[in-house]
Design an enzyme around this catalytic site. Structure first.
Site, PDB file in Angstrom:
ATOM      1  N   HIS A 237       0.790  -1.083   0.132  1.00  0.00           N
ATOM      2  CA  HIS A 237       0.182   0.086   0.036  1.00  0.00           C
ATOM      3  C   HIS A 237       0.776   1.355  -0.069  1.00  0.00           C
ATOM      4  O   HIS A 237       2.245   1.248   0.330  1.00  0.00           O
ATOM      5  CB  HIS A 237      -0.878  -0.046   1.224  1.00  0.00           C
ATOM      6  CG  HIS A 237      -0.163   0.040   2.517  1.00  0.00           C
ATOM      7  ND1 HIS A 237       0.128   1.207   3.175  1.00  0.00           N
ATOM      8  CD2 HIS A 237       0.237  -0.743   3.502  1.00  0.00           C
ATOM      9  CE1 HIS A 237       1.003   1.262   4.260  1.00  0.00           C
ATOM     10  NE2 HIS A 237       0.845  -0.330   4.380  1.00  0.00           N
ATOM     11  N   ALA A 238       0.312   2.419  -0.337  1.00  0.00           N
ATOM     12  CA  ALA A 238       0.889   3.815  -0.489  1.00  0.00           C
ATOM     13  C   ALA A 238       1.221   4.192   0.893  1.00  0.00           C
ATOM     14  O   ALA A 238       0.673   3.655   2.014  1.00  0.00           O
ATOM     15  CB  ALA A 238       0.303   4.769  -1.299  1.00  0.00           C
TER      16      ALA A 238
ATOM     17  N   GLU B 118      -2.623  -6.729   7.325  1.00  0.00           N
ATOM     18  CA  GLU B 118      -1.517  -6.441   8.350  1.00  0.00           C
ATOM     19  C   GLU B 118      -1.448  -7.334   9.536  1.00  0.00           C
ATOM     20  O   GLU B 118      -2.517  -7.645  10.164  1.00  0.00           O
ATOM     21  CB  GLU B 118      -0.947  -5.213   8.513  1.00  0.00           C
ATOM     22  CG  GLU B 118       0.220  -5.087   9.419  1.00  0.00           C
ATOM     23  CD  GLU B 118       1.640  -5.569   8.309  1.00  0.00           C
ATOM     24  OE1 GLU B 118       1.692  -6.491   8.573  1.00  0.00           O
ATOM     25  OE2 GLU B 118       2.142  -4.789   7.778  1.00  0.00           O
TER      26      GLU B 118
ATOM     27  N   ARG C 226      -5.882   1.664   3.599  1.00  0.00           N
ATOM     28  CA  ARG C 226      -4.733   2.294   2.924  1.00  0.00           C
ATOM     29  C   ARG C 226      -4.478   1.071   1.798  1.00  0.00           C
ATOM     30  O   ARG C 226      -3.724   1.879   0.710  1.00  0.00           O
ATOM     31  CB  ARG C 226      -3.558   2.128   3.891  1.00  0.00           C
ATOM     32  CG  ARG C 226      -3.160   1.070   4.692  1.00  0.00           C
ATOM     33  CD  ARG C 226      -2.259   1.339   5.779  1.00  0.00           C
ATOM     34  NE  ARG C 226      -1.845   0.164   6.467  1.00  0.00           N
ATOM     35  CZ  ARG C 226      -2.451  -0.179   7.574  1.00  0.00           C
ATOM     36  NH1 ARG C 226      -3.626   0.409   7.943  1.00  0.00           N
ATOM     37  NH2 ARG C 226      -2.023  -1.163   8.434  1.00  0.00           N
TER      38      ARG C 226
ATOM     39  N   THR D 280       1.228   6.431   4.279  1.00  0.00           N
ATOM     40  CA  THR D 280       0.331   7.071   5.407  1.00  0.00           C
ATOM     41  C   THR D 280       1.269   7.916   6.264  1.00  0.00           C
ATOM     42  O   THR D 280       2.427   7.759   6.317  1.00  0.00           O
ATOM     43  CB  THR D 280      -0.544   5.890   6.085  1.00  0.00           C
ATOM     44  OG1 THR D 280       0.503   5.378   7.039  1.00  0.00           O
ATOM     45  CG2 THR D 280      -1.270   4.911   5.431  1.00  0.00           C
TER      46      THR D 280
ATOM     47  N   SER E  13       1.085   7.549   9.400  1.00  0.00           N
ATOM     48  CA  SER E  13       1.965   6.524  10.264  1.00  0.00           C
ATOM     49  C   SER E  13       3.271   6.060   9.795  1.00  0.00           C
ATOM     50  O   SER E  13       4.064   6.104  10.580  1.00  0.00           O
ATOM     51  CB  SER E  13       0.944   5.467  10.601  1.00  0.00           C
ATOM     52  OG  SER E  13      -0.228   5.828  11.331  1.00  0.00           O
TER      53      SER E  13
END
Length: 291
Positions: free
Chosen positions: A14-15, A88, A63, A17, A19
Site C-alpha cells: 500500500h501507499a 497486516e 490504505r 500514510t 503513520s
C-alpha cells in the site's frame, strides 16, 4: 511458451500514510493515505496500466483498498476482491505506538515482539491459506485451460493477478513462504535485504512441478476444494485450539500434495516514483531499474 502453465503474481505494498512517515506501528488500525501516498498510488496505477490483469486482490484496510482502486481504474473489467487474510499482522497493544515507544514498552515488560498481538503461527496460516487459495483458483491445470490473449485471438497466455497488501504480509508470503518454504529461485538476492517499500512492485511466477509421468496437476479436485475451504473467508478471528490444530494439519497435508516451483523476479521496485519526483518512506534512493 512452456508446456507447463505459469501464474504470474504482482504484489504491491500500500501507499504511504502519516503513520508510515512518523514511524508508527499501524497493525490493523485503519489508517488513510496521506497526500504523498495518494500520488504514489496513482503512480503505481500508471505503471501497471498496460499490463493484462485477470484479478486484483486487496486487504480490506483503507490504505490497501485505496491503492488497489488506483490500479483498478485502469482495468475497469478486472474483478477486485477484498480479502481479510491480506490484512497486516495485528500488533496488539503496540498498535498506534511509535517504534521507539514500542521498544521501550517491550524492554520495560521484559517481553519480545512476538509476545504482542497476533501469534505468528496464526498470521502465517492465514497468509499461506490465501496463497493456496489463489493457486487453486488461478493456476491452470494444463495448457488447454490457459486464457486467450486479448490482442491475439486464439493465442494462449499465462494468467496474471495483482495482490495489494502490507509489508508484513509481503514478507511472510514472499520471503518466508515462497522462498524459504517452497524454495523458489530468486533472481536478485541482494535486493532481498531491504523491506518492501510503499507501492513497491514485487513479482513472482508459480508453476506445478513436472511429475514423473507427465506434466499434469499434482492435486486433484478434492484437494483443491480443501485448499479453498480451510480457513477461507473467516472473519470471526481465531478458531478454538482443536479446530486450529486440525486446520494446520490439513494445510500441511495439502502442501505435501501440491508440488510447486517458480521464481521471484523482482523485489520491492519503486522506480515508477521517479515520474512524480517522490520517494517512498525509508528509501535511500529510487530503484534504477524497471522490469
Amino acid at each position: 511458451m512452456s508446456s507447463r502453465p505459469q501464474l504470474h503474481v504482482t504484489v504491491i505494498r500500500h501507499a504511504e500514510t502519516n503513520s508510515n512517515l512518523n514511524h508508527i506501528l499501524q497493525g490493523q488500525i485503519d489508517t488513510k493515505l496521506n497526500k504523498t501516498g495518494r500520488e504514489q498510488a496513482e503512480s503505481v496505477g500508471r505503471r501497471l496500466r498496460k499490463v493484462k490483469i485477470d484479478h486484483i486482490y486487496t486487504s480490506d484496510l483503507t490504505r490497501s483498498k485505496k491503492t488497489a482502486e488506483a490500479i483498478a481504474k485502469h482495468h475497469p473489467d478486472t474483478p477486485v476482491t477484498t480479502d481479510i487474510r491480506l490484512r497486516e499482522k495485528d500488533s496488539g497493544r503496540l498498535s498506534g505506538l511509535s517504534i521507539q515507544q514500542s521498544l521501550d514498552l517491550i524492554k520495560n515488560e521484559g517481553l519480545t515482539w512476538d509476545d504482542y498481538g497476533e501469534p505468528d503461527d496464526d498470521f502465517r496460516y492465514r497468509v499461506v491459506d490465501f496463497f493456496n487459495d489463489i493457486i487453486a483458483t488461478h493456476l491452470p491445470k494444463s495448457s488447454s485451460d490457459l486464457p486467450s490473449s486479448p490482442k491475439q485471438p486464439g493465442k494462449k497466455r499465462n494468467p496474471h493477478i495483482v495482490i495489494v497488501s502490507h509489508g508484513g504480509v509481503i514478507n511472510k508470503l514472499v520471503k518466508e513462504h515462497i522462498i524459504m518454504d517452497l524454495g523458489f529461485n530468486v533472481n536478485d538476492y541482494l535486493s532481498m535485504k531491504y523491506k518492501a517499500k510503499n507501492t513497491s512492485v514485487t513479482k513472482f511466477t508459480v508453476r506445478r512441478k513436472k511429475s514423473s509421468s507427465d506434466d499434469s496437476v499434482n492435486m486433484d479436485d478434492d484437494d483443491a476444494k480443501s485448499v479453498v475451504s480451510v480457513g477461507s473467508n473467516s472473519s470471526s478471528g481465531k478458531d478454538d485450539d482443536n479446530n486450529s490444530e486440525k486446520a494446520m494439519s490439513t494445510r500441511r497435508d495439502i502442501e505435501r500434495k501440491v508440488r510447486l516451483e517458480g521464481e521471484v523476479g523482482l523485489w520491492s521496485c519503486v522506480s515508477h516514483l521517479t515520474s512524480i519526483g517522490k520517494r517512498t518512506h525509508g528509501d535511500s534512493q529510487i530503484d534504477e531499474f524497471v522490469h
